[in-house]
Design a protein around this motif. Sequence first.
Motif, PDB file in Angstrom:
ATOM      1  N   LYS A 139       0.834  -1.207   0.000  1.00 40.93           N
ATOM      2  CA  LYS A 139       0.000   0.000   0.000  1.00 40.93           C
ATOM      3  C   LYS A 139       0.869   1.258   0.000  1.00 40.93           C
ATOM      4  CE  LYS A 139      -3.818   2.219   2.473  1.00 40.93           C
ATOM      5  NZ  LYS A 139      -4.726   2.130   3.664  1.00 40.93           N
ATOM      6  N   TRP A 142       2.578   1.673  -3.549  1.00 41.08           N
ATOM      7  CA  TRP A 142       1.643   2.195  -4.549  1.00 41.08           C
ATOM      8  C   TRP A 142       1.292   3.652  -4.281  1.00 41.08           C
ATOM      9  CZ3 TRP A 142       0.831   0.564  -9.168  1.00 41.08           C
ATOM     10  CH2 TRP A 142       0.953  -0.789  -9.476  1.00 41.08           C
ATOM     11  N   SER A 143       1.241   4.029  -3.009  1.00 39.63           N
ATOM     12  CA  SER A 143       0.980   5.435  -2.660  1.00 39.63           C
ATOM     13  C   SER A 143       2.120   6.323  -3.139  1.00 39.63           C
ATOM     14  CB  SER A 143       0.801   5.581  -1.141  1.00 39.63           C
ATOM     15  OG  SER A 143      -0.327   4.871  -0.697  1.00 39.63           O
ATOM     16  N   THR A 146       1.780   6.612  -6.971  1.00 39.75           N
ATOM     17  CA  THR A 146       0.621   7.452  -7.295  1.00 39.75           C
ATOM     18  C   THR A 146       0.894   8.915  -6.992  1.00 39.75           C
ATOM     19  OG1 THR A 146      -0.871   5.602  -6.781  1.00 39.75           O
ATOM     20  CG2 THR A 146      -1.847   7.812  -6.861  1.00 39.75           C
ATOM     21  N   THR A 147       1.532   9.167  -5.851  1.00 42.66           N
ATOM     22  CA  THR A 147       1.856  10.546  -5.470  1.00 42.66           C
ATOM     23  C   THR A 147       2.795  11.198  -6.475  1.00 42.66           C
ATOM     24  OG1 THR A 147       1.586  10.045  -3.121  1.00 42.66           O
ATOM     25  CG2 THR A 147       2.891  11.994  -3.671  1.00 42.66           C
TER      26      THR A 147
END
Length: 314
Positions: A139, A142-143, A146-147
């Motif tokens: 998690k 992926w954050s 994405t950020t």
Amino acid sequence: MELWNTTLENSFFLIGILQDSKYPGLVCATITFLYLVAVICNGLLLLLIVMDKRLHVPMYFLLSQLSLTDLLFTTVISPKTFVDYLHGHSKISFSGCGFQMFMILTIGGSEDILLAFMSYDHYVAILHPLNYMVFMRAKVCWSMVTTSWLLASINALVHTIYTMHFPFCRTRKISHMLCEILPLLKLACADTTKYQFMVYTMDVTFLFIPLSVILASYTLVLNAVFHMPSTQGKQKALLTCSSHLTVVGLYYGAATFMYVLPSAYHSPQEDNILSVFYTIVIPVLNPLIYSLRNKDVLGALKKLLGKGSLAPKL
């Protein structure tokens, strides 16, 4: 603003490295060759990371995202250079120029931030090895990705829209091989001084905030490494970090020269050469830097080729 409608109906001409060279055919062939090498190397590295379960760890996940970024970066530039050479001109439409600018800003900004996240990954791996998979769980990874893409795309969208809203004079020659902000603003029939300062401020911000994170991470890492009792542990940690630091040095060195150093200190010709370096040459070097001394990746390659089992991990 009467020139706005005229701008929409016209195209720009990129006066880049092909036009400045005495041997455009040789330059085009070199760029095309480097592009193919970049595609093969980054594509192969992505394939290895996806297929080999031993590479399904956060460090290699982030490395796969770097390879994807490099692949996109060079694809935005190289194929068009080849097509321009075949057509005998470097014409680009208004919308095409805006799209290229958006993609370059997005991909470049994403790579800036991603390199900082990769340095944090190395920090956690060396200083908190027992909690590594907790701090760097899926998690969180992926954050991070994405950020990096979200911040970069928002910044790119704002700058692209604002840059392309200016009315442009009749001369359509951009003294650069890419549709970038500052070379394009030189064609604007309006006062862009304040906006150029804002662009410079954002460039410095996007470069130096991630760079500060990288320097802080490696200051802590190197301090921890030099206090390790095991010589083998020191060598392993330094080898892991050296590849990333080499990539950081190449990318940030070129970017700082291009976007932070005042334009009076570098010519359009030097800018064109540097553009080739950070959009085409670096995407070739990055997978090689990370792979040549990495036993995990080399072992995965041998397994893929059927020449042996995976080598022991670093």
